[in-house]
Design a protein around this motif. Structure first.
Motif, PDB file in Angstrom:
ATOM      1  N   ASN A 377       0.383  -1.278  -0.059  1.00  0.00           N
ATOM      2  CA  ASN A 377      -0.341   0.142  -0.154  1.00  0.00           C
ATOM      3  C   ASN A 377       1.050   1.148   0.307  1.00  0.00           C
ATOM      4  O   ASN A 377       0.742   2.116  -0.455  1.00  0.00           O
ATOM      5  N   VAL A 378       2.258   0.975   0.684  1.00  0.00           N
ATOM      6  CA  VAL A 378       2.964   2.622   0.496  1.00  0.00           C
ATOM      7  C   VAL A 378       3.180   2.291  -0.846  1.00  0.00           C
ATOM      8  O   VAL A 378       3.532   3.640  -1.687  1.00  0.00           O
ATOM      9  N   ALA A 379       3.711   1.426  -1.472  1.00  0.00           N
ATOM     10  CA  ALA A 379       3.969   1.836  -2.738  1.00  0.00           C
ATOM     11  C   ALA A 379       2.364   2.243  -3.245  1.00  0.00           C
ATOM     12  O   ALA A 379       3.028   3.047  -4.524  1.00  0.00           O
ATOM     13  N   LEU A 380       1.715   1.589  -3.038  1.00  0.00           N
ATOM     14  CA  LEU A 380       0.226   1.653  -4.410  1.00  0.00           C
ATOM     15  C   LEU A 380      -0.336   3.590  -4.149  1.00  0.00           C
ATOM     16  O   LEU A 380      -0.035   4.392  -5.524  1.00  0.00           O
ATOM     17  N   TYR A 381       0.410   3.833  -2.799  1.00  0.00           N
ATOM     18  CA  TYR A 381       0.018   5.513  -2.580  1.00  0.00           C
ATOM     19  C   TYR A 381       0.709   5.965  -3.089  1.00  0.00           C
ATOM     20  O   TYR A 381       0.137   6.635  -3.573  1.00  0.00           O
TER      21      TYR A 381
END
Length: 453
Positions: A377-381
């Motif tokens: 999710n860090v990568a996605l955001y």
């Protein structure tokens, strides 16, 4: 579901000191306000922590507790590692991380089960590469369809539930690409167990819920790795299972993911209808957070249709439900849904409506708020932030954010995220004379995958 034994958290009790549970709950709420969190803490919650019912707090409470007791880790507060409870309600002790292999018709189990489980456990605790994690996932989880018992019992129900938990944990850390095909075998086994029938009705109910949740999880792996047709099939399977079992929670979960998939496929009207169906299923469940998520799914559909007014109404409803805080009735799969995810989903709405600078503000908040445990999710955001910045006319900032995502992709494998980076790179090509943009474009081109990303 049967209750699990738990041990009192004497460490947390000592930290409460002379305050009554109600007084200490007030201190927790005050600390939450200091850091911008919203928690519905009361004396009952404190009692459940001290009794050991809550073995590890959710992320909102974790931030508040660490703010109250600076310099300490969760273990210093008497809590268990998050890996041991991921995928189940925080207030419920999970089964051991090892996964029982389904019994043969004679009742014996495979002698290799403990060895395979040890390998899987080491992969989880070491947080190794996605390739290693995927390989270990193929070892057992649920064994295979050649070892289906004549009737499923408690150990088979536990195995299905643990498969869901372990797949979610691996996805949190590594993304979907390396996991999807490995997860298909446990899903087939789960439905074979359903076909075999169970020794008791309560066990059969657990198997239906577990198999349905597993179908949603495998559907999500397909979804995130760009296999949209497969995802649609798995979500439909989960929905059918929910309706056979009359499981409103599973039905709401399936509709939530179907709405998300429809939005990603450009079927905005379908996204709205699926989210609304999910909301109807969720009305009796007593979870404001689930209603908030479904409102955000609906908002995304309205944004895709270009209906700003309906989108804003859904966003308002989402924020209202979210502000009511957490509930004991929040589904266990919703541990990912906090302030960061809310900001991200709102960012996608504004981006779809063409307000990229506004979208970037929300995407930046999402990336800043996301717990590092959720590496995917860090990568996605951050990928969302890069795309919004590029479209908002901030190429250097976009290239910086995109570079950060490329660093994260060493551990996260997600076709969806790589495709987003490829789109950002295409948007930044006119600005390639900028040294920062040029460096980013070179790195993107050097990576395998869609568009070089």
């Amino acid at each position: 579901m049967a209750a699990f034994p738990h041990s009192p958290n004497s460490t947390f009790r000592r930290l409460r000191g002379q305050h009554s549970p109600a007084e200490f709950a007030a201190l927790v709420r005050r600390a939450a306000k200091e850091i911008g969190e919203t928690v519905s803490c009361d004396a009952r919650y404190i009692g459940r922590v001290e009794s050991g019912e809550i073995r590890c707090p959710n992320y909102a409470y974790e931030r508040v507790f660490l703010h109250m007791f600076p310099g300490r880790a969760l273990a210093d507060l008497g809590f268990s590692p998050r890996e041991s409870v991921r995928g189940r309600s925080a207030h419920r002790d999970p089964a051991p991380l090892s996964v029982p292999t389904p019994r043969s018709p004679s009742g014996s189990s495979s002698s290799s089960s403990s060895k395979e489980s040890d390998v899987l456990r080491r992969a989880f605790m070491a947080g190794g590469s996605a390739t290693v994690a995927a390989a270990t996932l193929s070892l057992t989880l649920l064994g295979d369809t050649r070892r289906i018992p004549s009737r499923a019992g408690e150990s088979e129900a536990v195995a299905v539930e643990d498969a869901v938990r372990q797949i979610r944990l691996l996805d949190d850390r590594h993304g979907a690409d390396a996991l999807y095909r490995r997860a298909a075998e446990p899903l087939r086994t789960a439905y074979a167990l359903l076909d075999a029938g169970a020794t008791r009705q309560s066990t059969e109910d657990r198997l239906h819920s577990g198999a349905g949740e597993l179908a949603v999880s495998v559907g999500w792996l397909a979804h995130d790795s760009g296999r949209f047709d497969d995802a649609r099939s798995h979500y439909a399977e989960a929905l059918a299972t929910a309706r056979v079992a009359r499981d409103a929670g599973l039905e709401a979960h399936a509709f939530s993911n179907m709405a998300f998939l429809a939005r990603d496929c450009g079927r905005s009207r379908e996204a709205v209808r699926a989210a609304q169906a999910g909301r109807r299923a969720a009305r009796s469940l007593g979870s404001p957070r689930l209603l908030s998520l479904l409102a955000l799914r609906e908002a995304g559909g309205w944004a895709g249709l270009g209906d700003r007014k309906a989108c804003e109404e859904s966003l308002t409803r989402a924020h209202t439900e979210f502000s009511r805080g957490e509930s004991d009735d929040d589904p266990e799969w919703m541990s990912f849904f906090g302030q960061a995810e809310l900001e991200s989903l709102e960012a996608r709405c504004w981006s779809a409506l063409g307000e990229h600078a506004r979208a970037a503000r929300h995407a930046r908040r999402a990336a800043d708020l996301q717990d590092p445990h959720f590496a995917r999710n860090v990568a996605l955001y951050t990928a969302e932030l890069a795309g919004d910045l590029a479209r908002a006319g901030a190429p250097d900032e976009a290239a910086w954010a995109g570079g950060r995502v490329l660093d994260l992709l060493a551990e996260v494998q997600s076709t969806r995220i790589r495709s987003m980076l490829a789109e950002t790179a295409a948007t930044l090509v006119p600005h390639q004379r900028s040294p920062r943009v040029s460096t980013f474009l070179t790195r993107v081109a050097a990576r395998p995958g869609p568009g070089g990303a």
